[in-house]
Design an enzyme around this catalytic site. Structure first.
Site, PDB file in Angstrom:
ATOM      1  CB  THR A 132      33.859  83.719  17.672  1.00 15.86           C
ATOM      2  OG1 THR A 132      35.054  83.027  17.287  1.00 15.86           O
ATOM      3  CG2 THR A 132      32.825  83.603  16.558  1.00 15.86           C
ATOM      4  N   GLY A 133      34.861  85.142  20.306  1.00 16.49           N
ATOM      5  CA  GLY A 133      35.815  85.301  21.399  1.00 16.49           C
ATOM      6  C   GLY A 133      36.392  86.710  21.409  1.00 16.49           C
ATOM      7  CB  SER A 171      34.702  90.008  25.503  1.00 16.56           C
ATOM      8  OG  SER A 171      34.862  88.671  25.950  1.00 16.56           O
ATOM      9  N   GLY A 220      41.655  89.166  25.139  1.00 22.74           N
ATOM     10  CA  GLY A 220      42.773  88.538  24.444  1.00 22.74           C
ATOM     11  C   GLY A 220      42.881  88.917  22.979  1.00 22.74           C
ATOM     12  CB  ILE A 221      43.585  86.761  20.026  1.00 21.33           C
ATOM     13  CG1 ILE A 221      44.886  86.150  20.553  1.00 21.33           C
ATOM     14  CG2 ILE A 221      43.647  86.932  18.508  1.00 21.33           C
ATOM     15  CD1 ILE A 221      45.093  84.706  20.148  1.00 21.33           C
ATOM     16  CE1 TYR A 251      43.172  74.494  23.378  1.00 21.92           C
ATOM     17  CE2 TYR A 251      45.375  73.539  23.276  1.00 21.92           C
ATOM     18  CZ  TYR A 251      44.494  74.556  22.966  1.00 21.92           C
ATOM     19  OH  TYR A 251      44.934  75.639  22.233  1.00 21.92           O
TER      20      TYR A 251
END
Length: 276
Positions: free
Chosen positions: A24-25, A27, A29-30, A169
């Site tokens: 997931t996530g 597209s 960065g990590i 956060y």
């Protein structure tokens, strides 16, 4: 501060041969770096993110190598879109073997600037806590069948004294960290490996809105990707920077001083700003 990560390419290739890995996530960065690091392996990557155009570009580039790629555009703050993703996952003939829970959002904002922004709390909770819980609860049977592995990308903040300006956060990241640590023994009993990777500052788009962070030491996404790859074959329970022990020690020793002095510091800063 960030010693190099030695990867045993032979062990990684053997561990991941023919496996399906959900990121997931994916597209930026990590997640993006990890996907490209795994591109030369005979695996099936499922890349999930909000930016479909970027995902399609990644699919085209990675499939020029060895990995097979499926992309799924979804905003994980939306439970209906998560459900569509889960329907897709449950239709896969072999389920999934690895879940890399990487999607997240960071917000740094003072309480004074948050009085009319309750949505900061709901959206951080939605992506950093509720989304990974919803995903994991649904795919546990698939992971149990495949003796799979869940890797949670977390932050060192959850192991330290809470800092001002990061309430939304830190609360959301701590919520999932606590949930995941509580669930880990049960998952392990099912044969599902669990890893939490506690990260310091990382050079991604997430830190760009905070100018002060641009000059601080930060880990590269490529470095983090190597840490994740290593965890995939070592099955280590957690990763923490070597120097975090000193921060945790200071958190314990100076907690009382911190709680007494911080309000005074913030009060002075606010008065200086008002007088300026």
């Amino acid at each position: 501060m960030f010693p190099p990560v030695y990867l045993n390419e032979k062990k990684l290739r053997s561990e991941l041969q023919g496996k399906t890995i959900l990121i997931t996530g994916a597209s930026f960065g990590i997640g993006e770096k990890l996907a490209y690091q795994l591109a030369d392996l005979n695996i099936h990557l499922i890349l999930v993110a909000r930016t479909e155009e970027k995902l399609l570009t990644m699919k085209k580039e990675i499939e020029g190598k060895a990995a097979k790629v499926s992309v799924f555009q979804a905003d994980l703050r939306n439970s209906e879109e998560i459900q569509e993703l889960l329907t897709f996952i449950h239709k896969l003939p072999g389920g999934i073997d690895f879940l890399v829970s990487n999607a997240g959002i960071s917000i740094r904002r003072s309480l004074n600037n948050s009085l009319d922004r309750y949505h900061d709390v709901t959206r951080t909770m939605a992506i950093n806590y509720l989304a990974p819980v919803q995903l994991l609860l649904s795919v546990i049977p698939l992971l149990e069948k495949n003796q799979g592995h869940v890797i949670n990308i977390s932050t060192i903040n959850v192991l330290l004294i809470p800092f001002p300006y990061w309430a939304a956060y830190q609360a959301s990241k701590t919520a999932f960290d606590t949930w995941f640590r509580s669930a880990a023994p049960e998952l392990n009993a099912m044969g599902i490996s669990t890893t939490t990777i506690y990260l310091p500052l990382v050079k991604t788009r997430m830190i760009l809105p905070t100018p002060a962070y641009q000059k601080l030491p930060a880990m590269s996404p490529d470095h983090v990707g190597r840490i994740i790859c290593k965890a995939m074959y070592t099955k280590s329970r957690k990763y923490r920077p070597w120097w975090l022990i000193f921060g945790q020690f200071a958190s314990i020793i100076f907690r009382g001083i911190w709680e007494l002095s911080t309000p005074a510091i913030l009060r002075k800063r606010r008065n200086d700003k008002n007088n300026g």
